[in-house]
Design an enzyme around this catalytic site. Structure first.
Site, short mmCIF file in Angstrom:
data_model
loop_
_atom_site.label_atom_id
_atom_site.label_comp_id
_atom_site.label_asym_id
_atom_site.label_seq_id
_atom_site.Cartn_x
_atom_site.Cartn_y
_atom_site.Cartn_z
N ARG A 172 0.85 -1.20 0.00
CA ARG A 172 0.00 0.00 0.00
C ARG A 172 0.88 1.24 0.00
NH1 ARG A 172 -4.86 1.69 4.20
NH2 ARG A 172 -3.29 1.30 5.80
N ASP A 453 -3.69 3.10 14.23
CA ASP A 453 -2.88 3.74 13.20
C ASP A 453 -3.41 5.15 12.97
OD1 ASP A 453 -5.15 3.53 11.61
OD2 ASP A 453 -4.27 2.12 10.19
#
Length: 539
Positions: A172, A453
């Site tokens: 990603r 996150d």
């Protein structure tokens, strides 16, 4: 070459804004790799600037009262039920459990060895974009693809080695909005997404082709069909540059912004040669709901901990994504279970119950797979999806009938929940701990039993900004003001400093608190906390 020609050539090539490079870094940033990056940046960075400006224009419309909705100018794409995406390659057809994590070497090995079908290795929300993290991450993924990966933990005196049957690796890159300040083109930082995408392809496409694999990506935070088309053009340019077959690159798009949920058909259409799946990026989606509708006083969300996938607007989001993807032949991936295992048996029992409940909801809705954040929860999620799928690799043949009646009003519906001091303090603490870790170079942090996150920190600070901005009254009758927030913020900072036991880490709670205060109380809402955090990042 005369002086003027030399200066022009210098202006049209990438410039490293760093000091000396180690031999390992030089191998990643070699002349051929940099030439390819230069080609990407020169071809696509101008268009990207236009797309980001378009985001700002559309957000101003939302701030002035307009609501997101399905586009009239693309109705033909949505209404034509005959078109499909390109066939999904065999290695990407069974993705019933995926694990996610940062590009840290030990964590890459553990994730690949976890027993999950796929490891989504994240240069974005799970990794703070320090120079060392970004370049070392490319080294780590190169070695993982080569199957030549080991790590020795000096503290634990333990060696970590890649096993013979690792998970399928998907990378990603960073979101479209994030720059890479260490590489300049014509005096401007290059897009971080092009660095991550380009270096990963350059160093791994031949290795993967020798194994019968393409180069696979997860794309974050898209907001429109045009952004999907930009990525499709990047992919096509790259395949042509290297003489690779069309479809060597395959992508899964995270539907994690509110504008994008209204353009899923259009994104699939624009990327039909390359896309294989969409994913319910639930945490970023909740953040995007707040950000997009931040000026709409009738759509203020409650505390983030009450905004679960059981809420009607999130159920509609999940069902519509599944129906849209399956109609077009794409997989529909479920979202993240952010829980991490506990050593306490009673707590662990509750963790497993919550994970099972979440994954049963996703599998019964029709998702083809799901995400977990920790290797210790792979088997639990796998069991749930095995029971649902039986001997099938996915649920592509399932179309949820409830999705036929989903409207824009369903996707935009606000929800009820608590607005109390306990929730605010929890948000403050989580955001402080995360921002403090991020500016020290850590992008994935265990906090209070969850793997946090950037997305969850974004929800926390957006929640608080919106409550202050609109003068929300808490459940106990208190008016939530800037002064009250700052009082609780300082108390949490003082508490965290007292709890600190390892003084060797040079913790940065004061820097984190100052930034968090600015993000939460400013008249203007910062679109991403990672942008003002970037100058504070170590390295």
């Amino acid at each position: 070459m005369d002086t003027q020609q030399h200066q022009e050539a210098q202006a049209d090539s990438l410039q490293l804004a760093v000091g000396s490079l180690s031999p390992d870094y030089q191998a990643i940033l070699n002349d051929d790799a940099m030439a390819f990056l230069t080609a990407l940046v020169s071809q696509f960075s101008g268009r990207l600037d236009d797309l980001l400006a378009r985001r700002e224009t559309r957000q101003r419309e939302f701030d002035n009262g307009k609501l997101p909705g399905f586009r009239a100018d693309t109705a033909d794409i949505r209404n034509d039920k005959s078109w499909r995406i390109a066939d999904i390659p065999a290695p990407l057809q069974d993705r019933r459990v995926e694990i996610t994590g940062p590009v840290d070497r030990k964590m890459v090995i553990n994730a690949l060895n976890s027993g999950a079908k796929v490891f989504m290795c994240c240069f974005e929300d799970a990794t703070a974009p320090s120079w060392d993290n970004m370049v070392q991450g490319q080294i780590n993924l190169r070695d993982a693809n080569l199957g030549e990966m080991c790590y020795f933990d000096d503290k634990r005196q333990k060696e970590y080695v890649l096993n013979d049957d690792p998970a399928l690796l998907i990378a990603r890159p960073r979101g479209l909005h994030l720059p890479e300040q260490h590489i300049q083109y014509q005096g401007k930082s290059i897009p971080g997404c092009l660095m991550d995408f380009g270096l990963y392809f350059f160093h791994n496409y031949q290795t993967r082709a020798a194994k019968g694999l393409g180069v696979y990506y997860y794309l974050p935070k898209l907001e429109s069909m045009e952004e999907g088309q930009w990525w499709a053009d990047v992919f096509r340019f790259t395949e042509n540059y290297f003489g690779a077959q069309t479809g060597t690159i395959k992508a899964t798009v995270l539907i994690e912004t509110l504008p994008a949920v209204f353009e899923m058909d259009e994104i699939l259409y624009a990327m039909r040669d390359y896309i294989v799946a969409m994913n319910c990026g639930r945490w970023d989606y909740i953040f995007s709901y707040i950000k997009t509708l931040k000026q709409h006083k009738d759509r203020i969300l409650p505390d983030r901990h009450d905004v679960t996938m059981a809420q009607p607007f999130l159920t509609a989001y999940s069902q519509l994504l599944i129906a849209t993807c399956h109609q077009r032949g794409a997989l529909a991936m479920g979202g993240m279970s952010a829980f991490i295992p506990s050593k306490d048996p009673e707590e662990m029992k509750q963790v497993l119950e919550k994970v099972i409940e979440d994954k049963e909801r996703e599998s019964s809705n029709g998702h083809d797979g799901t995400w977990v954040a920790h290797p210790g929860l792979v088997d639990t999620a796998m069991t749930v999806f095995n029971q649902r799928l039986g001997g099938k690799p996915n649920q592509l043949d399932y179309l949820p009938s409830a999705a036929n009646d989903i409207t824009a009003a369903d996707l935009l519906a606000p929800c009820e929940g608590h607005r109390n001091e306990a929730g605010v303090r929890k948000n403050v603490r989580i955001a402080l701990l995360y921002i403090e870790a991020w500016i020290r170079g850590l992008g994935c942090v265990p906090i209070h039993g969850l793997m946090e996150d950037a997305a969850t920190a974004e929800i926390s600070r957006a929640n608080i900004w919106q409550w202050i901005h609109h003068g929300v009254t808490l459940d106990d009758g208190q008016l939530f003001t800037t002064e009250l927030f700052r009082q609780w913020l300082q108390q949490e900072v003082d508490s965290l400093k007292l709890e600190q036991t390892d003084n060797s880490q040079n913790r940065r709670f004061d820097d984190a608190a100052k930034l968090f205060d600015e993000l939460s109380t400013s008249d203007e809402f910062a679109p991403f906390l990672t942008l003002p955090s970037y100058p504070l990042l170590v390295g």
